[in-house]
Structure formats: structure tokens, C-alpha cells
Design an enzyme around this catalytic site. Structure first.
Site, PDB file in Angstrom:
ATOM      1  N   GLU A 254      42.178  45.104  35.652  1.00 21.75           N
ATOM      2  CA  GLU A 254      42.278  43.653  35.471  1.00 21.75           C
ATOM      3  C   GLU A 254      41.042  43.092  36.159  1.00 21.75           C
ATOM      4  O   GLU A 254      40.941  43.094  37.380  1.00 21.75           O
ATOM      5  CB  GLU A 254      43.593  43.172  36.085  1.00 21.75           C
ATOM      6  CG  GLU A 254      44.056  41.884  35.477  1.00 21.75           C
ATOM      7  CD  GLU A 254      43.679  40.744  36.366  1.00 21.75           C
ATOM      8  OE1 GLU A 254      42.628  40.135  36.092  1.00 21.75           O
ATOM      9  OE2 GLU A 254      44.421  40.489  37.317  1.00 21.75           O
ATOM     10  N   CYS A 288      40.987  35.106  39.131  1.00 22.21           N
ATOM     11  CA  CYS A 288      40.333  35.656  37.947  1.00 22.21           C
ATOM     12  C   CYS A 288      40.697  34.854  36.710  1.00 22.21           C
ATOM     13  O   CYS A 288      40.036  34.953  35.688  1.00 22.21           O
ATOM     14  CB  CYS A 288      40.687  37.121  37.779  1.00 22.21           C
ATOM     15  SG  CYS A 288      42.440  37.379  37.807  1.00 22.21           S
TER      16      CYS A 288
END
Ligand code: ADP
Length: 482
Positions: A254, A288
Site C-alpha cells: 500500500e 496516503c
């Protein structure tokens, strides 16, 4: 109320609380004060953790799903009960406002609850065979010993999002938390121990930044480890993917998002600004899924810009433990310098900072919430994640131009889309190259959502039933009857 101490100064390896000869100080990013001290682990501790994980694997995977779920439920309940202590520790080592830290503890606990429930639904399949006397079954079995490497921006949630599905599927997990925030990870280890997770099923190896590569090499180089789950920068993720090739590990990544936040000209301005504040300024922009490129259509540009500017100017900056604070410090000097450099670069290339633009009054690594206008797609700030409280605005004309700008990066984690016309929204979310799309919302992260990215933003999904599947292997069993 449990009496187990949540602040730990030792690593947790195969059920033992372990000291090593050297240690690392954990600092409060708001004050620079030491919050705690943790051991620096190396290859020896990595090996011990893998030994412990291998030792317990058979026993753990053989438990019924209900029995694997029970300690996960207990962990979640303890986290909920001790939310205030955990949130305070999280804010002290990470810096985010206490209200956000409390939200993270609840969010983190929700993954344990979700995967405790999903453990009972790790279904296989029965497939009609091509011949009358054939039978085909498909089983899901645990992938094996796993390694998790996590970042500092969500010190608890990034751990439980990996720990929950790993343990639910039957996989022991070895965690290397980020060097800036190991104390929250160790607190989770203390809670796991108390909840009855057996020795070896969850280990936590702490280390300094300089130890990360050694620890990573030792864990990923070990053929007994069958899966790596990493959340962090794209650069490190690519290195770990390469290292995993030697033993063909299962890999979940990720990575960076560089998210577009697209505002179409029929959007509700107030809703778009409210969503933008969440998507951009949560955790001081250090997520993120942070809106990194705010793309606004001509017809709404001025109204959106003015309302956003007003909202940004009103954000309160300060230490996360201070009541009412909305923007805490950046995690460290390196992060601060990067934000500073990207803003300076954008200004040099023609952008204007119409709100903020530099260090906040509080000094240190506090950065003033900033609005940048006239940002173009070729500037560094549009190509790299700023990871700070800076909102760069870019103007666009047609819907197609907006989508092209949104998709014009190698990243594809998440995209946000604001508008009203249903058909335009549907065409928009179908066109966006991203693993996740928020339509008229700036927050999509829940345990129910398959979290993960397209393109260079990663591999695999966390959360949802897919998050559990990522910790399993399929085994088909083909049977010939007499
Ligand atoms: P950031 O720049 O936000 O700190 P990183 O990707 O560098 O993001 O860090 C995320 C996690 O990866 C942290 O736990 C860090 O210690 C770890 N890490 C960094 N470099 C390596 C490496 N070479 N091998 C293994 N882990 C690493």
C-alpha cells in the site's frame, strides 16, 4: 479495568519482552521531548521472531475460526476500553490532534472486530466437475508466516489492518513498526499478550531507521516467511517487492497515493470544501489518501477557492494534546524540509501561496496550513506527495480534461469526485484510475472498504473480505470417484 502497562521499552519477540544492547529514543514531534526508549533489533532478533512464528503456526491455524476470533475480539474490546490512554500515547509519539488519535484507536479496533467476524466466513467453493464421477473443491488455507512493515502516520490502524486478517486467517505475524512510532505498536503487543494471542503468533521488532534495511533483509530473506505486507513509500515498496522475488513471497503493498480531488462545476461548494478539509488536512496532510492535487472546474473555481481559503485560514495549529487543535506538527525535520522544498519549488515555477506558505508560529516542525494557486501538472508538487498541510489548486475546463489531469500520474490509490449530476458522476468515477473513489465524500476509510491502489500505488487489498483473502492461499482438491 486491566492493569497491563501500555508503555513498553522492550521488543516483543516470540512471547518474550526483550532488551538488546542498544536503544532508540522516541521523541514527541510537538516538543522534542523523549516519550520513551525502545531496543534496536537486528538479524538475531528477526531470526528469533521467525522461529517463534514457525513454532506456533500449526497450533494457531488448527484452532477453529471461533477460537482464533476470540482473542481478536478481546483485543478490540480492550482498545475501546483504554481508548484515552492509547490515543494519548499515539498523539505523544506521532503528533496528531488528540481527537484524531481517538478516532484512530476506534478505527484500529474496528479492523480486529471485522476480521474476527470474517474469520468465520473464510469460505471455500464447490465447483461442478467436467465428468460425472469427478468432484472439485477449493479450500482457503493460511498463507503462512507473515511480515508487516508499517509507517508512522497511523501507528495503530496500519498495524491492526494487517494483524487482524493475518491472525484471522491463521497466519502468525511479525511486525516491524516505523522507527518514529514504535510505542503504539508495543502497546498493541501488550494488549495482544493479555488477550491470549499465543507466544510467537505476534512479534514486534523495533529498530532505528538505520536498522530498517537489515531487519527487512533478514525477514524478507528468510524463506520460511511466506508473505510481506508493507505500507509506506513507493520507493521502499519497490525495493521490498524486488527482495521478495527471491523466495516468491506473496506481497501486499500500500504505497503513495498522490490523490486527485476533482470538483465539477455543479458541486455543492460547502460540501466540497468540507470534504477537502478532511481529505487534505487530516493528520496535517500526512496520509496516503490525502488530496494532493485539487482540480477545480472553471465554473466553480472562484467560489470554491474563496471558501477553501477562508476555511484553511481558520485552522488551528498547535500541539496535538492541546484542546481544539486541528493541525499538529509534522513528524520530523526531514518531513518539514520536504514540504518546504515542494512549496518553494512550486513558487519558483509560478504558483502563488495565497494562504500560509511556511513555518507556523509554533516553530519546530509546525507548518502553516497553506493554499497554493496556479499549480500546474508538471510542478514537483503535482508529481510527488507533499505529505503536509498544503492544498495545491489547479484549474480545468471540460470534464474530460479534469479526468485526464486526475489520471495523469503513475499513482492510483484514491480519487475524490464532487458534483451533483448523476450521469456525470457515474462517468467520472468509472473513468478514474484508482482503487478507491470517494464521491461527494472526503473520507472512505472503514473496515468494510477494500483499501488498496491501482498502478504504482500497490498490490492487494486490506479491509473488507478481500483483506482476509489476501492472507490465504487457494488449494483445489480434485477427486475421482470409483
Ligand atoms: P516514510 O518515508 O514515510 O518514512 P518509508 O517507506 O521510508 O516511509 O517507511 C515505511 C516503513 O518502511 C518504516 O517502517 C520504515 O522503517 C521501513 N523501511 C524503510 N526502509 C526500509 C528498508 N530498506 N527495508 C525494510 N523496511 C524499510
Amino acid at each position: 479495568m486491566s492493569a497491563v502497562a501500555l508503555i513498553r521499552g522492550r521488543a516483543y519477540i516470540a512471547g518474550e519482552w526483550v532488551a538488546t544492547g542498544t536503544h532508540l529514543d522516541v521523541l514527541d514531534p510537538a516538543t522534542g521531548e523523549r516519550v520513551g526508549r525502545v531496543p534496536r533489533c537486528g538479524a538475531e532478533q528477526a531470526r528469533a521472531a521467525v522461529d517463534g512464528a514457525c513454532g506456533v503456526f500449526e497450533q494457531w491455524r488448527s484452532l477453529s475460526a471461533i477460537d482464533r476470533a476470540a482473542p481478536l475480539h478481546r483485543m478490540a474490546r480492550t482498545m475501546e476500553r483504554r481508548e484515552e490512554e492509547l490515543a494519548t500515547l499515539l498523539t505523544r509519539e506521532q503528533g496528531k490532534p488528540l481527537a484524531e488519535a481517538r478516532g484512530e484507536i476506534r478505527y484500529a479496533a474496528s479492523f480486529l472486530t471485522w476480521f474476527a467476524e470474517e474469520a468465520r466466513r473464510m469460505y471455500g467453493e464447490t465447483v461442478p466437475a467436467p465428468s460425472a464421477d469427478g468432484r472439485i473443491f477449493v479450500l482457503r488455507q493460511p498463507v503462512g508466516v507473515g511480515v508487516a512493515i508499517t509507517p508512522w502516520n497511523f501507528p495503530c490502524a496500519m498495524v491492526t489492518r494487517k494483524l487482524g486478517p493475518a491472525l484471522a486467517a491463521g497466519c502468525p505475524l511479525i511486525l516491524k513498526p516505523a522507527e518514529a512510532t514504535p510505542l503504539s505498536a508495543l502497546a498493541l503487543a501488550a494488549i495482544a499478550e493479555e488477550a491470549g494471542i499465543p507466544a510467537g503468533a505476534f512479534s514486534v521488532l523495533t529498530g532505528d531507521r538505520a536498522d530498517a534495511a537489515d531487519l527487512g533483509d533478514a525477514l524478507i530473506g528468510d524463506a520460511r516467511v511466506r508473505k510481506l505486507s508493507f505500507t509506506g513509500s513507493t520507493a521502499v515498496g519497490k525495493k521490498l517487492l524486488e527482495a521478495s522475488a527471491a523466495t516468491v513471497k506473496r506481497v501486499s503493498l500500500e504505497l503513495g497515493g498522490n490523490a486527485p480531488f476533482v470538483v465539477l462545476d455543479d458541486a455543492d461548494v460547502d460540501a466540497a470544501v468540507a470534504g477537502c478539509l478532511i481529505a487534505k488536512f487530516r493528520n496535517a496532510g500526512q496520509t496516503c489518501v490525502a488530496a494532493n492535487r485539487i482540480l477545480v472546474q472553471d465554473g466553480i473555481y472562484e467560489r470554491f477557492r474563496d471558501a477553501l481559503a477562508q476555511a484553511i485560514a481558520a485552522l488551528r495549529v498547535g500541539p496535538g494534546l492541546e484542546p481544539g487543535v486541528q493541525i499538529g506538527p509534522l513528524i520530523d525535520r526531514r518531513a518539514f524540509d520536504k514540504v518546504h522544498a515542494l512549496v518553494a519549488d512550486a513558487r519558483d515555477a509560478g504558483a502563488r501561496s495565497t494562504v500560509g506558505g511556511g513555518q507556523a508560529e509554533a516553530g519546530g516542525t509546525f507548518f502553516t496550513p497553506t493554499l497554493l494557486e496556479d499549480v500546474s501538472a508538471d510542478m514537483r508538487i503535482s508529481r510527488e506527495e507533499v505529505f503536509g498541510p498544503v492544498a495545491p489548486l489547479t484549474r480545468f475546463g471540460s470534464d474530460a480534461e479534469g479526468m485526464a489531469l486526475a489520471n495523469g500520474t503513475p499513482a492510483g490509490l484514491i480519487a475524490y469526485l464532487y458534483g451533483r449530476d448523476f450521469s456525470r458522476l457515474v462517468r467520472g468515477y468509472e473513468a478514474l484510475e484508482a482503487g478507491m473513489v470517494g464521491v461527494n465524500t472526503g473520507l472512505v476509510s472503514t473496515a468494510e472498504v477494500p483499501f488498496g491502489g491501482w498502478k504504482e500505488s500497490g498490490l492487494g487489498r486490506e479491509g473488507s473480505r478481500h483483506g482476509l483473502e489476501d492472507w490465504t492461499e487457494l488449494k483445489s482438491v480434485t477427486v475421482a470417484l470409483d
